[in-house]
Design a protein around this motif. Sequence first.
Motif, PDB file in Angstrom:
ATOM      1  N   THR A 137     -15.190  -7.424   2.490  1.00 22.07           N
ATOM      2  CA  THR A 137     -13.789  -7.811   2.301  1.00 22.07           C
ATOM      3  C   THR A 137     -13.300  -8.731   3.409  1.00 22.07           C
ATOM      4  N   LEU A 180      -4.212   1.107  -1.032  1.00 22.81           N
ATOM      5  CA  LEU A 180      -4.691   2.199  -0.188  1.00 22.81           C
ATOM      6  C   LEU A 180      -3.705   3.357  -0.162  1.00 22.81           C
ATOM      7  N   ASP A 215      -6.980   7.733   2.273  1.00 25.66           N
ATOM      8  CA  ASP A 215      -8.040   6.773   2.613  1.00 25.66           C
ATOM      9  C   ASP A 215      -8.131   6.515   4.117  1.00 25.66           C
ATOM     10  N   LYS A 224     -18.125  -2.148   2.121  1.00 23.14           N
ATOM     11  CA  LYS A 224     -16.885  -2.586   1.493  1.00 23.14           C
ATOM     12  C   LYS A 224     -15.993  -3.332   2.501  1.00 23.14           C
ATOM     13  N   THR A 237      -7.765  -6.347   1.505  1.00 23.16           N
ATOM     14  CA  THR A 237      -8.293  -5.643   0.338  1.00 23.16           C
ATOM     15  C   THR A 237      -7.357  -5.778  -0.859  1.00 23.16           C
ATOM     16  N   LYS A 238      -7.947  -5.815  -2.038  1.00 20.43           N
ATOM     17  CA  LYS A 238      -7.158  -5.885  -3.272  1.00 20.43           C
ATOM     18  C   LYS A 238      -6.802  -4.486  -3.774  1.00 20.43           C
ATOM     19  N   GLU A 239      -7.406  -3.476  -3.157  1.00 24.85           N
ATOM     20  CA  GLU A 239      -7.107  -2.095  -3.543  1.00 24.85           C
ATOM     21  C   GLU A 239      -5.745  -1.671  -2.992  1.00 24.85           C
ATOM     22  N   HIS A 292       0.831  -1.211   0.000  1.00 23.97           N
ATOM     23  CA  HIS A 292       0.000   0.000   0.000  1.00 23.97           C
ATOM     24  C   HIS A 292       0.870   1.268   0.000  1.00 23.97           C
TER      25      HIS A 292
END
Length: 297
Positions: free
Chosen positions: A151, A97, A101, A147, A93-95, A51
Amino acid sequence: EKKKQKETLQKRFLSEMQKVRTEYGQSNFNFDKVLSNELSSNLKETLLKRHKMTSHLRTKMVDWMFEVIRFFKCSTQSYFLAVNLMDLYIAKTKEILQNEDTLLLGSTCVFIATKFEEVVPVFLENLVNEAAHGDFEPNDIKKMERKVLNTIGIESLVYTSTYEIISKLFNDFLFENEALLKKTKTASFFDYLQEASFFISKILLHFETTYQKDFVFTSVACIMAAFCVLEEKKKDSITENATTVFHSWIKNMANINNLKFKELEEYRNKIFKTYNDYFHTKGICYNLRKYSPLSFI
């Protein structure tokens, strides 16, 4: 003569611990250990590696979450759960960050945790307006809540923290050894040790690199580190009886839970270093520091 008294004290302590401990209590404790192993497996030193959220900002967010929980008069367990939810989301999470955020994620995790733990949770509008100062809308938290839970899974809300385990360890110990502590005049010391252990467990939440052991192991090591802090800062006030009973208790907990004592000592030293680093790091963690029970610091 002193050696004989010490050996007698140790034998009496171990005898009382074995006599009172019930099968239910031990099986329940083992369940906590399994659950904490499962949760901690996702929280390693690589938590933030992929991240763009920095470790420094995560630490500041954990400290901010502590102040928010206190401001809304929520429980300590809500605080531990909120931080755990945030870290699980970061881990799963696959996002990718970003630093920006962090506030929305931390606020959302506080909102989720208090809904699960509190009789009266934090109201969404109050959280947005009084804690986050209107930096986002209530609907943003609702979207983020879905979300986060999608997750990490709803089962992540069933969470046993180091705080709960330390509470259980001390409650069992104080109840089972009430007569012994009264006779040795050590009850007040162990009450103070409990508060110091709680405080150190909160410090550990601020640093993601401490997620390397299961929560039972970490809880026992926290208690050992708290004793080291008191020994360093208030050595003259720790009696020989308190030292003897403490070491007997730690060895007993290690044996019951199949914890390797050498590894406990190594992790205790790491926690003790984290504690000292915490008090020498400027510009972060000032909220938690204000409420330290270690008034001699």
